[in-house]
Design a protein around this motif. Structure first.
Motif, PDB file in Angstrom:
ATOM      1  N   PRO A  35       0.824  -1.216   0.000  1.00 20.71           N
ATOM      2  CA  PRO A  35       0.000   0.000   0.000  1.00 20.71           C
ATOM      3  C   PRO A  35       0.855   1.262   0.000  1.00 20.71           C
ATOM      4  O   PRO A  35       1.984   1.270   0.489  1.00 20.71           O
ATOM      5  N   ILE A  36       0.300   2.328  -0.547  1.00 14.79           N
ATOM      6  CA  ILE A  36       0.995   3.609  -0.578  1.00 14.79           C
ATOM      7  C   ILE A  36       1.044   4.209   0.814  1.00 14.79           C
ATOM      8  O   ILE A  36       0.052   4.215   1.545  1.00 14.79           O
ATOM      9  N   ASN A  37       2.214   4.702   1.198  1.00 12.92           N
ATOM     10  CA  ASN A  37       2.374   5.360   2.491  1.00 12.92           C
ATOM     11  C   ASN A  37       2.003   6.836   2.319  1.00 12.92           C
ATOM     12  O   ASN A  37       2.803   7.653   1.844  1.00 12.92           O
ATOM     13  N   GLU A  38       0.783   7.181   2.698  1.00 13.65           N
ATOM     14  CA  GLU A  38       0.293   8.534   2.498  1.00 13.65           C
ATOM     15  C   GLU A  38       1.065   9.563   3.325  1.00 13.65           C
ATOM     16  O   GLU A  38       1.242  10.705   2.906  1.00 13.65           O
ATOM     17  N   THR A  39       1.523   9.153   4.505  1.00 12.51           N
ATOM     18  CA  THR A  39       2.268  10.080   5.350  1.00 12.51           C
ATOM     19  C   THR A  39       3.574  10.503   4.697  1.00 12.51           C
ATOM     20  O   THR A  39       3.907  11.695   4.618  1.00 12.51           O
ATOM     21  N   LEU A  40       4.336   9.531   4.203  1.00 11.03           N
ATOM     22  CA  LEU A  40       5.593   9.854   3.529  1.00 11.03           C
ATOM     23  C   LEU A  40       5.339  10.656   2.257  1.00 11.03           C
ATOM     24  O   LEU A  40       6.121  11.549   1.909  1.00 11.03           O
ATOM     25  N   SER A  41       4.259  10.342   1.563  1.00 12.55           N
ATOM     26  CA  SER A  41       3.919  11.100   0.359  1.00 12.55           C
ATOM     27  C   SER A  41       3.639  12.556   0.690  1.00 12.55           C
ATOM     28  O   SER A  41       4.068  13.470  -0.031  1.00 12.55           O
ATOM     29  N   GLN A  42       2.937  12.787   1.796  1.00 16.81           N
ATOM     30  CA  GLN A  42       2.649  14.158   2.204  1.00 16.81           C
ATOM     31  C   GLN A  42       3.927  14.889   2.602  1.00 16.81           C
ATOM     32  O   GLN A  42       4.124  16.060   2.248  1.00 16.81           O
ATOM     33  N   TYR A  43       4.811  14.210   3.320  1.00 11.62           N
ATOM     34  CA  TYR A  43       6.090  14.825   3.674  1.00 11.62           C
ATOM     35  C   TYR A  43       6.916  15.147   2.427  1.00 11.62           C
ATOM     36  O   TYR A  43       7.631  16.153   2.385  1.00 11.62           O
ATOM     37  N   SER A  44       6.823  14.299   1.433  1.00 11.19           N
ATOM     38  CA  SER A  44       7.520  14.562   0.172  1.00 11.19           C
ATOM     39  C   SER A  44       6.993  15.842  -0.475  1.00 11.19           C
ATOM     40  O   SER A  44       7.769  16.671  -0.954  1.00 11.19           O
ATOM     41  N   ASP A  45       5.672  16.000  -0.472  1.00 11.88           N
ATOM     42  CA  ASP A  45       5.081  17.218  -1.042  1.00 11.88           C
ATOM     43  C   ASP A  45       5.520  18.448  -0.253  1.00 11.88           C
ATOM     44  O   ASP A  45       5.817  19.498  -0.848  1.00 11.88           O
ATOM     45  N   TYR A  46       5.566  18.339   1.070  1.00  7.11           N
ATOM     46  CA  TYR A  46       6.016  19.462   1.894  1.00  7.11           C
ATOM     47  C   TYR A  46       7.466  19.821   1.571  1.00  7.11           C
ATOM     48  O   TYR A  46       7.827  21.002   1.465  1.00  7.11           O
ATOM     49  N   SER A  47       8.312  18.809   1.439  1.00  8.84           N
ATOM     50  CA  SER A  47       9.723  19.050   1.132  1.00  8.84           C
ATOM     51  C   SER A  47       9.886  19.710  -0.224  1.00  8.84           C
ATOM     52  O   SER A  47      10.706  20.634  -0.396  1.00  8.84           O
ATOM     53  N   TYR A  48       9.100  19.250  -1.193  1.00  9.93           N
ATOM     54  CA  TYR A  48       9.170  19.821  -2.541  1.00  9.93           C
ATOM     55  C   TYR A  48       8.764  21.294  -2.529  1.00  9.93           C
ATOM     56  O   TYR A  48       9.452  22.148  -3.101  1.00  9.93           O
ATOM     57  N   THR A  49       7.650  21.598  -1.854  1.00  9.92           N
ATOM     58  CA  THR A  49       7.173  22.976  -1.791  1.00  9.92           C
ATOM     59  C   THR A  49       8.160  23.872  -1.060  1.00  9.92           C
ATOM     60  O   THR A  49       8.443  25.010  -1.495  1.00  9.92           O
ATOM     61  N   THR A  50       8.712  23.374   0.042  1.00  6.45           N
ATOM     62  CA  THR A  50       9.694  24.159   0.799  1.00  6.45           C
ATOM     63  C   THR A  50      10.950  24.398  -0.019  1.00  6.45           C
ATOM     64  O   THR A  50      11.510  25.505  -0.020  1.00  6.45           O
ATOM     65  N   ALA A  51      11.418  23.371  -0.735  1.00  7.72           N
ATOM     66  CA  ALA A  51      12.599  23.524  -1.584  1.00  7.72           C
ATOM     67  C   ALA A  51      12.355  24.580  -2.659  1.00  7.72           C
ATOM     68  O   ALA A  51      13.221  25.429  -2.915  1.00  7.72           O
ATOM     69  N   ALA A  52      11.174  24.563  -3.274  1.00  6.33           N
ATOM     70  CA  ALA A  52      10.859  25.547  -4.308  1.00  6.33           C
ATOM     71  C   ALA A  52      10.862  26.964  -3.730  1.00  6.33           C
ATOM     72  O   ALA A  52      11.376  27.904  -4.359  1.00  6.33           O
ATOM     73  N   ALA A  53      10.311  27.128  -2.521  1.00  7.48           N
ATOM     74  CA  ALA A  53      10.287  28.447  -1.894  1.00  7.48           C
ATOM     75  C   ALA A  53      11.705  28.934  -1.588  1.00  7.48           C
ATOM     76  O   ALA A  53      12.026  30.120  -1.795  1.00  7.48           O
ATOM     77  N   ILE A  54      12.560  28.041  -1.107  1.00  3.75           N
ATOM     78  CA  ILE A  54      13.942  28.436  -0.803  1.00  3.75           C
ATOM     79  C   ILE A  54      14.713  28.726  -2.087  1.00  3.75           C
ATOM     80  O   ILE A  54      15.566  29.626  -2.123  1.00  3.75           O
ATOM     81  N   TYR A  55      14.416  28.003  -3.160  1.00  2.78           N
ATOM     82  CA  TYR A  55      15.035  28.319  -4.448  1.00  2.78           C
ATOM     83  C   TYR A  55      14.693  29.743  -4.873  1.00  2.78           C
ATOM     84  O   TYR A  55      15.540  30.462  -5.420  1.00  2.78           O
ATOM     85  N   VAL A  56      13.446  30.147  -4.655  1.00  4.61           N
ATOM     86  CA  VAL A  56      13.045  31.513  -5.010  1.00  4.61           C
ATOM     87  C   VAL A  56      13.849  32.523  -4.197  1.00  4.61           C
ATOM     88  O   VAL A  56      14.324  33.535  -4.729  1.00  4.61           O
ATOM     89  N   LEU A  57      14.032  32.250  -2.904  1.00  4.07           N
ATOM     90  CA  LEU A  57      14.818  33.142  -2.057  1.00  4.07           C
ATOM     91  C   LEU A  57      16.277  33.179  -2.512  1.00  4.07           C
ATOM     92  O   LEU A  57      16.892  34.259  -2.581  1.00  4.07           O
ATOM     93  N   ALA A  58      16.840  32.006  -2.831  1.00  2.00           N
ATOM     94  CA  ALA A  58      18.218  31.960  -3.343  1.00  2.00           C
ATOM     95  C   ALA A  58      18.329  32.704  -4.665  1.00  2.00           C
ATOM     96  O   ALA A  58      19.347  33.360  -4.936  1.00  2.00           O
ATOM     97  N   LEU A  59      17.293  32.622  -5.487  1.00  2.00           N
ATOM     98  CA  LEU A  59      17.262  33.357  -6.756  1.00  2.00           C
ATOM     99  C   LEU A  59      17.342  34.856  -6.507  1.00  2.00           C
ATOM    100  O   LEU A  59      18.118  35.569  -7.168  1.00  2.00           O
ATOM    101  N   MET A  60      16.572  35.353  -5.546  1.00  2.36           N
ATOM    102  CA  MET A  60      16.594  36.777  -5.240  1.00  2.36           C
ATOM    103  C   MET A  60      17.963  37.202  -4.724  1.00  2.36           C
ATOM    104  O   MET A  60      18.498  38.249  -5.130  1.00  2.36           O
ATOM    105  N   PHE A  61      18.570  36.401  -3.851  1.00  5.52           N
ATOM    106  CA  PHE A  61      19.889  36.731  -3.324  1.00  5.52           C
ATOM    107  C   PHE A  61      20.933  36.752  -4.442  1.00  5.52           C
ATOM    108  O   PHE A  61      21.821  37.614  -4.460  1.00  5.52           O
ATOM    109  N   ALA A  62      20.834  35.789  -5.361  1.00  6.94           N
ATOM    110  CA  ALA A  62      21.791  35.736  -6.465  1.00  6.94           C
ATOM    111  C   ALA A  62      21.640  36.949  -7.373  1.00  6.94           C
ATOM    112  O   ALA A  62      22.640  37.493  -7.875  1.00  6.94           O
ATOM    113  N   LEU A  63      20.424  37.390  -7.600  1.00  7.88           N
ATOM    114  CA  LEU A  63      20.212  38.563  -8.454  1.00  7.88           C
ATOM    115  C   LEU A  63      20.760  39.826  -7.791  1.00  7.88           C
ATOM    116  O   LEU A  63      21.251  40.722  -8.473  1.00  7.88           O
ATOM    117  N   ILE A  64      20.680  39.896  -6.468  1.00  7.83           N
ATOM    118  CA  ILE A  64      21.263  41.044  -5.755  1.00  7.83           C
ATOM    119  C   ILE A  64      22.776  41.071  -5.953  1.00  7.83           C
ATOM    120  O   ILE A  64      23.369  42.125  -6.236  1.00  7.83           O
TER     121      ILE A  64
END
Length: 326
Positions: A2-31
């Motif tokens: 069976p699919i582990n829904e908890t780990l799947s949800q944590y994966s989605d959280y990690s992906y979203t958080t990584a994308a947000a930090i990439y945006v912040l790193a993008l802004m710092f790099a442009l500065i």
């Protein structure tokens, strides 16, 4: 299993958080790119070199010692510190990105690239890791924003339009070839994002070198054209054999699954076109008459074909590979 829904949800959280930090790193790099000292020092060195060439009245006289022009003292200003913070955030986001991939794999009990969402997640991760390695070998940290811009866009599209819930793969993908063929395609496509960006920047730099009035504020802040050319060439020559291996493995898998090695499926066709373009790029780099701008344009065409194959072919066309989107 069976699919582990908890780990799947944590994966989605990690992906979203990584994308947000990439945006912040993008802004710092442009500065750092816009206000840092690297661009100003590069421009001053270019002017100093031009003055030396104009003022030279004859061949230099050898005195047994090497005299180098003095450079401004290397001060670490606020933009450079922000750039370092951006680089640290980039590494942090990459770790979270990796965590999202691993958690997805643990949740579905298989290789975590069985649909287009998972494929895009892994491909953008490879692109970021490639850039981190490049930053350690070349002084291009202040250009991180130009790499992160397409990565962030692809991750946004991937996480919204292409998102798929964790689920078992379709029967056609339940094969060990999923690990071999798709992983090779992911590595090749991810690495190809870097030379694509480097080739675009190369065209800006050479346009400024040929005519200083063009891109007068942006051009001098880029590394020398030969540095960008080396980055594009070395990353392409690394990714091309892996991509070739992936195409060949795909043909073998197609023969086992569908009874033919090649069927001119839309995804197969565009992958073959991209392979031909990159082969032409490497050939042009080995031919003196086609180095420089022409080779960079060819590389950009290959980059465009790779992105087109990753998304447009799966979303718009229908074929034997359409199951990857669902």
């Amino acid at each position: 299993m069976p699919i582990n829904e908890t780990l799947s949800q944590y994966s989605d959280y990690s992906y979203t958080t990584a994308a947000a930090i990439y945006v912040l790193a993008l802004m710092f790099a442009l500065i750092e790119q816009g206000f840092g000292a690297k661009g100003r020092l590069a421009a001053e060195r270019s002017k100093q070199k031009a003055r030396e060439l104009v003022g030279a009245g004859g061949p230099p006289v050898s005195t047994g010692t090497t005299v180098t022009p003095s450079e401004p003292p290397r001060e670490v200003g606020r933009p450079e510190r922000i750039g370092r913070m951006g680089a640290a955030l980039l590494v942090l986001a990459a770790l979270l990105h990796l965590g999202a991939i691993v958690l997805r794999g643990l949740a579905v009990h298989r290789a975590p690239w069985g649909n287009l969402y998972e494929y895009g997640m892994a491909t953008t991760f490879i692109a970021v890791v490639t850039w981190i390695v490049i930053m350690r070998k070349f002084p291009v940290r202040h250009l991180t924003g130009f790499l992160l811009l397409p990565v962030v866009i692809l991750m946004f599209v991937n996480g919204t339009m292409l998102y798929q819930i964790a689920a078992p793969v379709q029967p056609a993908l339940q094969s060990y070839w999923l690990v071999i063929h798709v992983s090779a395609a992911i590595i090749g496509s991810g690495v190809f994002l870097v030379p694509g960006v480097a080739s675009v920047l190369y065209l800006f730099r050479t346009a400024h070198d040929d005519n200083p009035a063009k891109f007068a504020k942006f051009g001098p802040k880029l590394p020398a054209a030969d540095v960008l050319d080396r980055i594009a060439y070395r990353t392409t020559i690394f990714a091309f054999p892996i991509f070739t291996f992936g195409v060949l493995c795909g043909a073998v898998w197609a023969e086992a699954a569908w009874g033919r090695f090649w069927g001119w499926d839309p995804k197969e066709t565009v992958a073959f076109v991209a392979w031909v373009v990159y082969a032409a790029y490497l050939h042009s780099r080995a031919t003196a008459g086609w180095r420089g701008k022409r080779a960079a344009i060819i590389n950009i065409v290959g980059f465009s074909a790779t992105v087109f194959n990753m998304f447009f072919v799966n979303l718009v066309t229908s074929g034997l590979h359409s199951y990857a989107g669902g």
